[in-house]
Design a protein around this motif. Structure first.
Motif, PDB file in Angstrom:
ATOM      1  N   MET A 143       1.152   4.075  -3.022  1.00 15.73           N
ATOM      2  CA  MET A 143       1.030   5.394  -2.932  1.00 15.73           C
ATOM      3  C   MET A 143       2.100   6.187  -3.106  1.00 15.73           C
ATOM      4  N   ARG A 144       3.324   6.054  -2.933  1.00 13.76           N
ATOM      5  CA  ARG A 144       4.459   6.820  -3.131  1.00 13.76           C
ATOM      6  C   ARG A 144       4.498   6.751  -4.750  1.00 13.76           C
ATOM      7  N   ALA A 145       4.270   5.467  -5.397  1.00  9.11           N
ATOM      8  CA  ALA A 145       4.368   5.361  -6.820  1.00  9.11           C
ATOM      9  C   ALA A 145       3.568   6.599  -7.643  1.00  9.11           C
ATOM     10  N   GLN A 146       2.509   6.970  -7.073  1.00 11.06           N
ATOM     11  CA  GLN A 146       1.765   7.698  -7.794  1.00 11.06           C
ATOM     12  C   GLN A 146       2.204   9.180  -7.923  1.00 11.06           C
ATOM     13  N   LYS A 147       3.200   9.430  -7.285  1.00  5.72           N
ATOM     14  CA  LYS A 147       3.871  10.721  -7.277  1.00  5.72           C
ATOM     15  C   LYS A 147       4.881  10.745  -8.387  1.00  5.72           C
ATOM     16  N   LYS A 148       5.117   9.842  -8.839  1.00  3.69           N
ATOM     17  CA  LYS A 148       6.239   9.499 -10.081  1.00  3.69           C
ATOM     18  C   LYS A 148       5.772   9.023 -11.178  1.00  3.69           C
ATOM     19  N   PRO A 149       6.357   9.506 -12.308  1.00  4.25           N
ATOM     20  CA  PRO A 149       5.635   9.206 -13.619  1.00  4.25           C
ATOM     21  C   PRO A 149       5.851   7.613 -13.631  1.00  4.25           C
ATOM     22  N   VAL A 150       4.905   7.122 -14.615  1.00  8.72           N
ATOM     23  CA  VAL A 150       4.867   5.736 -14.880  1.00  8.72           C
ATOM     24  C   VAL A 150       5.523   5.354 -16.229  1.00  8.72           C
ATOM     25  N   ASN A 151       6.318   4.396 -16.343  1.00  7.28           N
ATOM     26  CA  ASN A 151       6.680   3.715 -17.613  1.00  7.28           C
ATOM     27  C   ASN A 151       6.311   2.186 -17.750  1.00  7.28           C
ATOM     28  N   ALA A 152       6.398   1.694 -18.936  1.00  9.22           N
ATOM     29  CA  ALA A 152       6.312   0.374 -19.247  1.00  9.22           C
ATOM     30  C   ALA A 152       6.679  -0.301 -18.267  1.00  9.22           C
ATOM     31  N   ARG A 153       7.955  -0.373 -17.915  1.00 10.57           N
ATOM     32  CA  ARG A 153       8.834  -1.234 -17.082  1.00 10.57           C
ATOM     33  C   ARG A 153       8.246  -1.408 -15.763  1.00 10.57           C
ATOM     34  N   LYS A 154       7.844  -0.020 -15.177  1.00 14.29           N
ATOM     35  CA  LYS A 154       7.333  -0.088 -13.677  1.00 14.29           C
ATOM     36  C   LYS A 154       6.027  -0.881 -13.924  1.00 14.29           C
ATOM     37  N   ILE A 155       5.381  -1.058 -14.774  1.00 12.50           N
ATOM     38  CA  ILE A 155       4.141  -1.846 -14.822  1.00 12.50           C
ATOM     39  C   ILE A 155       4.453  -3.219 -14.999  1.00 12.50           C
ATOM     40  N   ILE A 156       5.348  -3.696 -15.805  1.00 12.29           N
ATOM     41  CA  ILE A 156       5.375  -5.000 -16.063  1.00 12.29           C
ATOM     42  C   ILE A 156       6.190  -5.813 -15.045  1.00 12.29           C
ATOM     43  N   MET A 163       0.842  -1.115   0.037  1.00 15.59           N
ATOM     44  CA  MET A 163      -0.095   0.096  -0.136  1.00 15.59           C
ATOM     45  C   MET A 163       0.850   1.247   0.057  1.00 15.59           C
ATOM     46  N   PHE A 164       2.013   1.134   0.831  1.00 12.80           N
ATOM     47  CA  PHE A 164       2.868   2.485   0.873  1.00 12.80           C
ATOM     48  C   PHE A 164       3.536   2.586  -0.387  1.00 12.80           C
ATOM     49  N   VAL A 165       4.009   1.589  -1.042  1.00 14.31           N
ATOM     50  CA  VAL A 165       4.646   1.696  -2.317  1.00 14.31           C
ATOM     51  C   VAL A 165       3.725   1.923  -3.355  1.00 14.31           C
TER      52      VAL A 165
END
Length: 160
Positions: A30-43, A26-28
């Motif tokens: 929530m923190r991830a929403q503050k940074k841009p997303v890329n395909a690698r972070k999704i996969i 949950m904390f990870v």
């Protein structure tokens, strides 16, 4: 291996670990929403979680085919909730996961539901089988969610 440890200790230990891991996730998230997303972070999360399938090498964690189907079906149902609450937005020229107030409560609800199911089924299933079923449930929830996220991300990436 697991036969030497009393089952109530295994149940308590695995429940405590589920709470710790759930809170960490949950904390990870929530923190991830503050940074841009890329395909690698999704996969990466499903790929990293796939290593957990190695548990099925050990007899204690193997589950019957019907249990695989049941755990997969529940995981797929749970994934629809996560898919519905995961949306992207473009900010500052980058793609971000849109904040959802419901997301935190959904994760908590899924964690509580998982713990309740574990406590209910611990009387009728071996703790190793239960661990295998919950891994299958979590994996069946994570993979469709991440595929849907990747699809949404790629679609939005074309417009940026």
């Amino acid at each position: 291996m697991l036969n030497t440890i009393p089952s109530q200790y295994l149940l308590i230990g695995s429940t405590v670990m589920a709470i710790i891991m759930g809170t960490f996730v949950m904390f990870v998230r929530m923190r991830a929403q503050k940074k841009p997303v890329n395909a690698r972070k999704i996969i990466i999360p499903p790929i990293a979680m796939s290593t957990g399938a190695l548990m099925f090498i050990f007899e204690e964690f193997r589950v019957a085919p019907l249990q695989i189907v049941e755990a997969t079906a529940i995981g797929l149902i749970f994934s629809t909730v996560l898919i519905a609450t995961s949306k992207f937005e473009v900010r500052e020229g980058a793609i971000f996961l849109k904040r959802s107030k419901a997301f935190f409560f959904i994760l908590v609800g899924l964690l509580v539901f998982r713990i309740v199911l574990k406590l209910i089924f611990s009387n009728s299933l071996d703790i190793g089988e239960l661990g295998g079923m919950f891994w299958i449930l979590a994996f069946a929830m994570l993979v469709p969610w991440r595929i849907a996220m990747l699809w949404q991300f790629k679609k939005l990436e074309k417009t940026v």
